[in-house]
Design an enzyme around this catalytic site. Structure first.
Site, PDB file in Angstrom:
ATOM      1  N   SER A 105      -3.376  -7.474   2.558  1.00  0.00           N
ATOM      2  CA  SER A 105      -3.726  -7.419   3.992  1.00  0.00           C
ATOM      3  C   SER A 105      -4.318  -8.749   4.444  1.00  0.00           C
ATOM      4  O   SER A 105      -4.047  -9.206   5.558  1.00  0.00           O
ATOM      5  CB  SER A 105      -4.737  -6.304   4.244  1.00  0.00           C
ATOM      6  OG  SER A 105      -4.198  -5.061   3.923  1.00  0.00           O
ATOM      7  N   LYS A 161     -16.647  -7.051   8.109  1.00  0.00           N
ATOM      8  CA  LYS A 161     -17.289  -7.221   9.412  1.00  0.00           C
ATOM      9  C   LYS A 161     -16.315  -7.765  10.450  1.00  0.00           C
ATOM     10  O   LYS A 161     -16.325  -7.358  11.589  1.00  0.00           O
ATOM     11  CB  LYS A 161     -18.477  -8.166   9.273  1.00  0.00           C
ATOM     12  CG  LYS A 161     -19.688  -7.484   8.679  1.00  0.00           C
ATOM     13  CD  LYS A 161     -20.853  -8.429   8.563  1.00  0.00           C
ATOM     14  CE  LYS A 161     -21.941  -7.783   7.717  1.00  0.00           C
ATOM     15  NZ  LYS A 161     -22.757  -8.734   7.021  1.00  0.00           N
ATOM     16  N   ARG A 219      -1.991  -5.347  -8.605  1.00  0.00           N
ATOM     17  CA  ARG A 219      -0.974  -6.385  -8.395  1.00  0.00           C
ATOM     18  C   ARG A 219      -0.999  -7.451  -9.465  1.00  0.00           C
ATOM     19  O   ARG A 219      -0.003  -8.113  -9.711  1.00  0.00           O
ATOM     20  CB  ARG A 219      -1.193  -7.078  -7.033  1.00  0.00           C
ATOM     21  CG  ARG A 219      -0.875  -6.214  -5.835  1.00  0.00           C
ATOM     22  CD  ARG A 219      -1.426  -6.823  -4.585  1.00  0.00           C
ATOM     23  NE  ARG A 219      -2.875  -6.960  -4.695  1.00  0.00           N
ATOM     24  CZ  ARG A 219      -3.684  -7.242  -3.685  1.00  0.00           C
ATOM     25  NH1 ARG A 219      -3.184  -7.451  -2.490  1.00  0.00           N
ATOM     26  NH2 ARG A 219      -4.980  -7.330  -3.867  1.00  0.00           N
ATOM     27  N   HIS A 240       0.843  -1.209   0.000  1.00  0.00           N
ATOM     28  CA  HIS A 240       0.000   0.000   0.000  1.00  0.00           C
ATOM     29  C   HIS A 240       0.878   1.260   0.000  1.00  0.00           C
ATOM     30  O   HIS A 240       0.617   2.208  -0.740  1.00  0.00           O
ATOM     31  CB  HIS A 240      -0.867   0.059   1.264  1.00  0.00           C
ATOM     32  CG  HIS A 240      -1.962  -0.963   1.356  1.00  0.00           C
ATOM     33  ND1 HIS A 240      -2.185  -1.705   2.494  1.00  0.00           N
ATOM     34  CD2 HIS A 240      -2.900  -1.352   0.460  1.00  0.00           C
ATOM     35  CE1 HIS A 240      -3.225  -2.501   2.299  1.00  0.00           C
ATOM     36  NE2 HIS A 240      -3.672  -2.318   1.070  1.00  0.00           N
TER      37      HIS A 240
END
Ligand code: PNS
Length: 161
Positions: free
Chosen positions: A127, A41, A90, A17
């Site tokens: 991530s 969530k 990516r 990032h």
């Protein structure tokens, strides 16, 4: 003057990032890194924590600010006078997904998207993979800005208690 947004979940921010944000900051006048707060969530970090981690990681770039957003990205762009969305790519599968979002966003309000190819050394880093490796006890230090790996370890420990 072009003001850009780099949107994402950033749960957590990775060096991939930061590569994209730093390069966007070099090309565009101002960059707002926008943390989407509804997208996941079962996030590892709360939206405010992600904003704080990003603000630390981006402190070296004067033209970069960090903000939270909910709802449509195009509405955030309109409210903040942002004329371009900057995203890292990516892989071809990223492109397939991102192209549709870019086209939808352009159709909604006319806001355009620019894509920056991720530096090859970070092309496999996400991530979600970092979270998985960390939750299973692997070392994620190489993929993260300083200090974030320790925060993940602490969070993983809290979760396992
Ligand atoms: O890091 P991510 O999970 O790929 O980030 C995705 C994000 C938050 C950038 C994307 O889901 C988004 O733009 N969400 C805002 C809601 C929205 O505008 N949806 C319509 C997209 S065409």
């Amino acid at each position: 003057m072009s003001r850009a947004v780099c949107p994402g979940s950033f749960d957590p921010v990775t060096r991939g990032h930061l590569d994209v944000i730093g390069r966007a900051a070099g090309l565009l006048h101002e960059v707002v890194v926008a943390v989407g707060h509804n997208s996941k969530k079962n996030a590892l970090f709360a939206p405010d924590e992600r904003v704080a981690m990003l603000a630390d990681a981006c402190a070296e770039w004067p033209g970069v600010t960090v903000s939270l957003f909910g709802g449509l990205l195009v509405d955030f762009c309109a409210e903040h006078q942002i004329d371009v969305i900057a995203k890292g790519l990516r892989s071809a599968s990223d492109f397939d997904y991102e192209l549709k979002m870019a086209q939808m966003n352009a159709r909604l309000t006319g806001v355009d998207t620019v894509f920056l190819p991720t530096a090859p050394q970070w092309s496999y880093v996400s991530s979600s993979l970092v979270r998985e490796v960390a939750l299973l006890g692997g070392d994620v230090t190489p993929f993260l800005p300083p200090g974030i790996a320790d925060r993940i370890l602490e969070r993983v420990r809290q979760r396992s208690q």
